[in-house]
Motif scaffolding. Structure first.
Motif, PDB file in Angstrom:
ATOM      1  N   PHE A   1       0.833  -1.391   0.003  1.00 50.09           N
ATOM      2  CA  PHE A   1       0.070  -0.100   0.078  1.00 50.09           C
ATOM      3  C   PHE A   1       0.930   1.313  -0.015  1.00 50.09           C
ATOM      4  O   PHE A   1       0.408   2.362   0.368  1.00 50.09           O
ATOM      5  N   VAL A   2       2.131   1.117  -0.561  1.00 47.43           N
ATOM      6  CA  VAL A   2       2.893   2.400  -0.735  1.00 47.43           C
ATOM      7  C   VAL A   2       2.845   2.844  -1.973  1.00 47.43           C
ATOM      8  O   VAL A   2       2.112   2.446  -2.856  1.00 47.43           O
ATOM      9  N   HIS A   3       2.722   4.559  -1.939  1.00 49.22           N
ATOM     10  CA  HIS A   3       2.481   4.982  -3.257  1.00 49.22           C
ATOM     11  C   HIS A   3       4.187   5.947  -3.460  1.00 49.22           C
ATOM     12  O   HIS A   3       4.320   6.663  -2.605  1.00 49.22           O
ATOM     13  N   ILE A   4       4.629   5.429  -4.642  1.00 50.42           N
ATOM     14  CA  ILE A   4       5.917   6.256  -5.085  1.00 50.42           C
ATOM     15  C   ILE A   4       5.368   7.461  -6.084  1.00 50.42           C
ATOM     16  O   ILE A   4       5.049   6.814  -7.143  1.00 50.42           O
ATOM     17  N   ALA A   5       5.433   8.320  -5.796  1.00 48.76           N
ATOM     18  CA  ALA A   5       4.764   9.620  -6.495  1.00 48.76           C
ATOM     19  C   ALA A   5       5.588   9.810  -7.738  1.00 48.76           C
ATOM     20  O   ALA A   5       6.744   9.211  -7.829  1.00 48.76           O
ATOM     21  N   SER A   6       5.048  10.644  -8.738  1.00 55.36           N
ATOM     22  CA  SER A   6       5.770  11.002  -9.993  1.00 55.36           C
ATOM     23  C   SER A   6       7.121  11.547  -9.864  1.00 55.36           C
ATOM     24  O   SER A   6       7.247  12.497  -8.805  1.00 55.36           O
ATOM     25  N   ALA A   7       8.267  11.075 -10.491  1.00 58.50           N
ATOM     26  CA  ALA A   7       9.469  11.590 -10.594  1.00 58.50           C
ATOM     27  C   ALA A   7      10.400  11.346  -9.305  1.00 58.50           C
ATOM     28  O   ALA A   7      11.265  12.101  -9.100  1.00 58.50           O
ATOM     29  N   ALA A   8       9.659  10.591  -8.223  1.00 61.03           N
ATOM     30  CA  ALA A   8      10.588  10.409  -6.671  1.00 61.03           C
ATOM     31  C   ALA A   8      11.687   9.315  -7.239  1.00 61.03           C
ATOM     32  O   ALA A   8      11.497   8.486  -8.090  1.00 61.03           O
ATOM     33  N   THR A   9      12.517   9.635  -6.512  1.00 62.88           N
ATOM     34  CA  THR A   9      13.793   8.537  -6.944  1.00 62.88           C
ATOM     35  C   THR A   9      14.227   7.975  -5.552  1.00 62.88           C
ATOM     36  O   THR A   9      14.366   8.717  -4.538  1.00 62.88           O
ATOM     37  N   LEU A  10      14.070   6.605  -5.335  1.00 68.70           N
ATOM     38  CA  LEU A  10      14.571   5.917  -4.276  1.00 68.70           C
ATOM     39  C   LEU A  10      15.884   5.342  -4.741  1.00 68.70           C
ATOM     40  O   LEU A  10      16.111   4.686  -5.547  1.00 68.70           O
ATOM     41  N   CYS A  11      17.040   5.593  -4.092  1.00 66.55           N
ATOM     42  CA  CYS A  11      18.325   5.164  -4.496  1.00 66.55           C
ATOM     43  C   CYS A  11      18.700   3.578  -3.974  1.00 66.55           C
ATOM     44  O   CYS A  11      17.499   3.129  -3.260  1.00 66.55           O
ATOM     45  N   GLY A  12      19.638   2.966  -4.205  1.00 69.90           N
ATOM     46  CA  GLY A  12      19.760   1.504  -3.617  1.00 69.90           C
ATOM     47  C   GLY A  12      19.376   1.377  -2.278  1.00 69.90           C
ATOM     48  O   GLY A  12      19.635   2.023  -1.477  1.00 69.90           O
ATOM     49  N   SER A  13      18.711   0.142  -2.201  1.00 69.87           N
ATOM     50  CA  SER A  13      18.622  -0.531  -0.621  1.00 69.87           C
ATOM     51  C   SER A  13      17.823   0.551   0.151  1.00 69.87           C
ATOM     52  O   SER A  13      18.013   0.301   1.618  1.00 69.87           O
ATOM     53  N   VAL A  14      16.921   1.183  -0.261  1.00 64.74           N
ATOM     54  CA  VAL A  14      15.702   1.757   0.323  1.00 64.74           C
ATOM     55  C   VAL A  14      14.778   0.759   0.962  1.00 64.74           C
ATOM     56  O   VAL A  14      14.248  -0.018   0.238  1.00 64.74           O
ATOM     57  N   ARG A  15      14.194   1.020   2.192  1.00 64.89           N
ATOM     58  CA  ARG A  15      13.373   0.339   2.687  1.00 64.89           C
ATOM     59  C   ARG A  15      12.062   1.262   3.187  1.00 64.89           C
ATOM     60  O   ARG A  15      12.468   2.296   3.544  1.00 64.89           O
ATOM     61  N   VAL A  16      10.967   0.963   2.649  1.00 61.94           N
ATOM     62  CA  VAL A  16       9.610   1.826   2.792  1.00 61.94           C
ATOM     63  C   VAL A  16       8.482   1.080   3.501  1.00 61.94           C
ATOM     64  O   VAL A  16       8.065  -0.108   2.841  1.00 61.94           O
ATOM     65  N   GLY A  17       8.070   1.704   4.814  1.00 63.94           N
ATOM     66  CA  GLY A  17       6.971   0.952   5.308  1.00 63.94           C
ATOM     67  C   GLY A  17       5.530   1.154   4.569  1.00 63.94           C
ATOM     68  O   GLY A  17       5.441   1.786   3.983  1.00 63.94           O
ATOM     69  N   GLU A  18       4.905   0.340   5.325  1.00 64.62           N
ATOM     70  CA  GLU A  18       3.452   0.193   4.787  1.00 64.62           C
ATOM     71  C   GLU A  18       2.811   1.434   4.556  1.00 64.62           C
ATOM     72  O   GLU A  18       2.848   2.337   5.698  1.00 64.62           O
ATOM     73  N   CYS A  19       1.788   1.818   3.911  1.00 65.16           N
ATOM     74  CA  CYS A  19       1.160   2.969   3.552  1.00 65.16           C
ATOM     75  C   CYS A  19       1.425   4.221   3.793  1.00 65.16           C
ATOM     76  O   CYS A  19       1.109   5.265   3.959  1.00 65.16           O
ATOM     77  N   THR A  20       3.179   4.273   3.193  1.00 58.91           N
ATOM     78  CA  THR A  20       3.638   5.412   3.154  1.00 58.91           C
ATOM     79  C   THR A  20       3.501   5.958   1.765  1.00 58.91           C
ATOM     80  O   THR A  20       3.470   5.516   0.986  1.00 58.91           O
ATOM     81  N   LEU A  21       3.460   7.438   1.763  1.00 55.43           N
ATOM     82  CA  LEU A  21       3.507   8.310   0.481  1.00 55.43           C
ATOM     83  C   LEU A  21       4.820   8.884   0.378  1.00 55.43           C
ATOM     84  O   LEU A  21       5.116   9.553   1.232  1.00 55.43           O
TER      85      LEU A  21
END
Length: 196
Positions: free
Chosen positions: A132-152
């Motif tokens: 249930f994560v939303h990675i919005a338009s043009a966002a950049t996650l570099c290597g080995s990033v962890r994103v928790g549930e329901c995060t924008l």
């Protein structure tokens, strides 16, 4: 394919499915009844026995709403990955996930259920994106990033390598995240700082 939702994100999902040669056979929306667009699919409140063998995508941008609906839907979930997205063949992608035009998901990443990787977003190698994560338009996650549930992760934001972001966070548009973010935090700025 069935979709649940009839707003702006639903139009994007229909576009992705069309580009994949997939036909939308019905649209559910609990708030709207009638024609979605002139001559388009009939909108109806969710009905568990309507085309029960077809898969469904929840085409709603709000993470909490997507989660609430997913908990109540009886249909199996499909996926929508635009042909113009670049997704490495080692990437694991959960059910109900939508990867939009121009997104890039690199080797070794794991994308959870009902995630949105929006237009032009970049998820670099070995990232772990929870449900249930939303990675919005043009966002950049570099290597080995962890994103928790329901995060924008907001539009145009950048998350440095190896950062852990908690659940139900909001990363503001354009933020540059260089430190771990605790659960439920809202961060903005460059470098990003917690404001709530």
């Amino acid at each position: 394919m069935l979709i649940h939702g009839a707003g702006g994100h639903a139009k994007v999902v229909v576009s992705i499915l069309s580009a994949c040669g997939e036909r939308v056979t019905g649209v559910f929306d609990d708030n709207r009844i009638g024609l979605w667009q002139p001559g388009a699919h009939v909108i109806r409140p969710y009905t568990p026995d309507f085309k029960g063998s077809e898969k469904l995508i929840i085409a709603i941008g709000n993470n909490q709403d997507r989660k609430r609906i997913a908990d109540s839907v009886c249909h199996a979930f499909g996926k929508a990955i635009h042909p113009a997205a670049i997704v490495d063949n080692t990437v694991v992608i959960g059910e109900g996930t939508v990867i939009v035009h121009g997104a890039i998901v690199q080797a070794g990443s794991c994308i959870g259920d009902h995630v949105i990787v929006n237009t032009g977003a970049i998820v670099d190698h070995d990232c772990l994106i929870s449900d249930f994560v939303h990675i919005a338009s043009a966002a950049t996650l570099c290597g080995s990033v962890r994103v928790g549930e329901c995060t924008l992760v907001g539009a145009g934001s950048v998350v440095a390598p190896g950062i852990a972001i908690g659940k139900e966070c909001v990363i503001g548009a354009g933020a540059v995240v260089v430190r771990d973010v605790p659960d439920y935090a809202k961060v903005v700025g460059n470098p990003a700082r917690v404001i709530i």
